[in-house]
Write a protein that holds these residues in place. Structure first.
Motif, PDB file in Angstrom:
ATOM      1  N   LEU A  11      -7.265 -55.349 -60.379  1.00  0.00           N
ATOM      2  CA  LEU A  11      -6.071 -55.354 -60.343  1.00  0.00           C
ATOM      3  C   LEU A  11      -5.183 -54.903 -61.947  1.00  0.00           C
ATOM      4  O   LEU A  11      -5.956 -55.552 -62.723  1.00  0.00           O
ATOM      5  CB  LEU A  11      -5.651 -56.735 -60.027  1.00  0.00           C
ATOM      6  CG  LEU A  11      -5.891 -57.116 -58.443  1.00  0.00           C
ATOM      7  CD1 LEU A  11      -5.282 -58.436 -58.253  1.00  0.00           C
ATOM      8  CD2 LEU A  11      -5.159 -56.254 -57.425  1.00  0.00           C
ATOM      9  N   LYS A  12      -4.344 -54.013 -61.593  1.00  0.00           N
ATOM     10  CA  LYS A  12      -3.612 -53.608 -62.849  1.00  0.00           C
ATOM     11  C   LYS A  12      -2.760 -54.780 -63.464  1.00  0.00           C
ATOM     12  O   LYS A  12      -2.470 -55.592 -62.779  1.00  0.00           O
ATOM     13  CB  LYS A  12      -2.756 -52.264 -62.421  1.00  0.00           C
ATOM     14  CG  LYS A  12      -3.689 -51.310 -61.830  1.00  0.00           C
ATOM     15  CD  LYS A  12      -2.840 -50.274 -61.099  1.00  0.00           C
ATOM     16  CE  LYS A  12      -3.489 -49.536 -60.110  1.00  0.00           C
ATOM     17  NZ  LYS A  12      -4.481 -50.124 -59.113  1.00  0.00           N
ATOM     18  N   LEU A  13      -2.522 -54.369 -64.616  1.00  0.00           N
ATOM     19  CA  LEU A  13      -1.278 -55.396 -65.221  1.00  0.00           C
ATOM     20  C   LEU A  13      -0.231 -54.301 -65.518  1.00  0.00           C
ATOM     21  O   LEU A  13      -0.196 -53.301 -66.280  1.00  0.00           O
ATOM     22  CB  LEU A  13      -1.852 -55.972 -66.767  1.00  0.00           C
ATOM     23  CG  LEU A  13      -2.776 -56.999 -66.781  1.00  0.00           C
ATOM     24  CD1 LEU A  13      -2.989 -57.385 -68.039  1.00  0.00           C
ATOM     25  CD2 LEU A  13      -2.216 -58.059 -65.879  1.00  0.00           C
ATOM     26  N   ILE A  14       0.803 -54.628 -64.834  1.00  0.00           N
ATOM     27  CA  ILE A  14       2.140 -53.851 -64.729  1.00  0.00           C
ATOM     28  C   ILE A  14       3.160 -54.715 -64.703  1.00  0.00           C
ATOM     29  O   ILE A  14       3.212 -55.588 -63.950  1.00  0.00           O
ATOM     30  CB  ILE A  14       2.139 -52.788 -63.502  1.00  0.00           C
ATOM     31  CG1 ILE A  14       0.847 -52.203 -63.359  1.00  0.00           C
ATOM     32  CG2 ILE A  14       3.537 -51.870 -63.575  1.00  0.00           C
ATOM     33  CD1 ILE A  14       0.965 -51.218 -62.029  1.00  0.00           C
ATOM     34  N   GLY A  15       4.047 -54.593 -65.681  1.00  0.00           N
ATOM     35  CA  GLY A  15       5.419 -55.274 -65.716  1.00  0.00           C
ATOM     36  C   GLY A  15       5.853 -55.522 -67.233  1.00  0.00           C
ATOM     37  O   GLY A  15       5.243 -55.370 -68.220  1.00  0.00           O
ATOM     38  N   PHE A  61       1.209 -57.698 -59.945  1.00  0.00           N
ATOM     39  CA  PHE A  61       0.613 -57.273 -60.995  1.00  0.00           C
ATOM     40  C   PHE A  61       0.920 -57.856 -62.298  1.00  0.00           C
ATOM     41  O   PHE A  61       0.710 -57.303 -63.410  1.00  0.00           O
ATOM     42  CB  PHE A  61       0.646 -55.540 -61.127  1.00  0.00           C
ATOM     43  CG  PHE A  61       0.508 -54.980 -59.985  1.00  0.00           C
ATOM     44  CD1 PHE A  61      -1.013 -54.785 -59.574  1.00  0.00           C
ATOM     45  CD2 PHE A  61       1.259 -54.458 -58.985  1.00  0.00           C
ATOM     46  CE1 PHE A  61      -1.382 -54.104 -58.478  1.00  0.00           C
ATOM     47  CE2 PHE A  61       0.884 -53.879 -57.967  1.00  0.00           C
ATOM     48  CZ  PHE A  61      -0.285 -53.676 -57.587  1.00  0.00           C
ATOM     49  N   ALA A  62       1.717 -59.214 -62.325  1.00  0.00           N
ATOM     50  CA  ALA A  62       2.255 -59.675 -63.260  1.00  0.00           C
ATOM     51  C   ALA A  62       1.404 -59.807 -64.539  1.00  0.00           C
ATOM     52  O   ALA A  62       0.155 -60.262 -64.418  1.00  0.00           O
ATOM     53  CB  ALA A  62       3.034 -61.130 -62.787  1.00  0.00           C
ATOM     54  N   VAL A  63       1.848 -59.762 -65.728  1.00  0.00           N
ATOM     55  CA  VAL A  63       1.201 -60.007 -66.997  1.00  0.00           C
ATOM     56  C   VAL A  63       0.640 -61.405 -67.162  1.00  0.00           C
ATOM     57  O   VAL A  63      -0.580 -61.722 -67.584  1.00  0.00           O
ATOM     58  CB  VAL A  63       1.959 -59.320 -68.194  1.00  0.00           C
ATOM     59  CG1 VAL A  63       1.373 -59.676 -69.400  1.00  0.00           C
ATOM     60  CG2 VAL A  63       2.401 -57.878 -68.132  1.00  0.00           C
ATOM     61  N   ASN A  64       1.328 -62.177 -66.702  1.00  0.00           N
ATOM     62  CA  ASN A  64       1.266 -63.788 -66.884  1.00  0.00           C
ATOM     63  C   ASN A  64       0.423 -64.212 -65.701  1.00  0.00           C
ATOM     64  O   ASN A  64       0.687 -65.653 -65.688  1.00  0.00           O
ATOM     65  CB  ASN A  64       2.433 -64.516 -67.275  1.00  0.00           C
ATOM     66  CG  ASN A  64       3.448 -64.318 -66.107  1.00  0.00           C
ATOM     67  OD1 ASN A  64       3.412 -63.544 -65.365  1.00  0.00           O
ATOM     68  ND2 ASN A  64       4.588 -64.955 -66.324  1.00  0.00           N
ATOM     69  N   ARG A  65      -0.112 -63.535 -64.907  1.00  0.00           N
ATOM     70  CA  ARG A  65      -0.773 -64.059 -63.554  1.00  0.00           C
ATOM     71  C   ARG A  65      -2.255 -64.857 -63.980  1.00  0.00           C
ATOM     72  O   ARG A  65      -2.772 -65.507 -63.260  1.00  0.00           O
ATOM     73  CB  ARG A  65      -1.087 -63.082 -62.642  1.00  0.00           C
ATOM     74  CG  ARG A  65      -1.871 -62.150 -62.942  1.00  0.00           C
ATOM     75  CD  ARG A  65      -2.213 -61.250 -61.666  1.00  0.00           C
ATOM     76  NE  ARG A  65      -3.245 -60.117 -61.834  1.00  0.00           N
ATOM     77  CZ  ARG A  65      -3.202 -59.100 -62.297  1.00  0.00           C
ATOM     78  NH1 ARG A  65      -2.188 -58.291 -62.646  1.00  0.00           N
ATOM     79  NH2 ARG A  65      -4.288 -58.367 -62.268  1.00  0.00           N
TER      80      ARG A  65
END
Length: 66
Positions: A11-15, A61-65
């Motif tokens: 899963l990408k990191l987008i945001g 895709f949240a960075v803080n997930r």
């Protein structure tokens, strides 16, 4: 095939980075980076301009997930 940047479960990191207002990222596309660039760019542009639907999609895709 070369080494490509990937994250767990691919899963990408987008945001937007929550701790740094105005800092946005889009990475982890792996070997499909060029293929996904257009969609990612469009999604980021919409989210940066305040589009609520785009921001909802970016929650996946949240960075803080992690």
């Amino acid at each position: 095939m070369s080494v490509s940047a990937r994250l767990c479960r691919q899963l990408k990191l987008i945001g937007q980075v929550p701790e740094h207002k105005g800092l946005w990222c889009a990475f982890g596309h792996g070997h499909l980076g060029l293929t996904g660039a257009v969609g990612t760019g469009l999604l980021l542009a919409q989210a940066m301009s305040g589009s609520a639907p785009a921001q909802k999609v970016l929650e996946l895709f949240a960075v803080n997930r992690f």
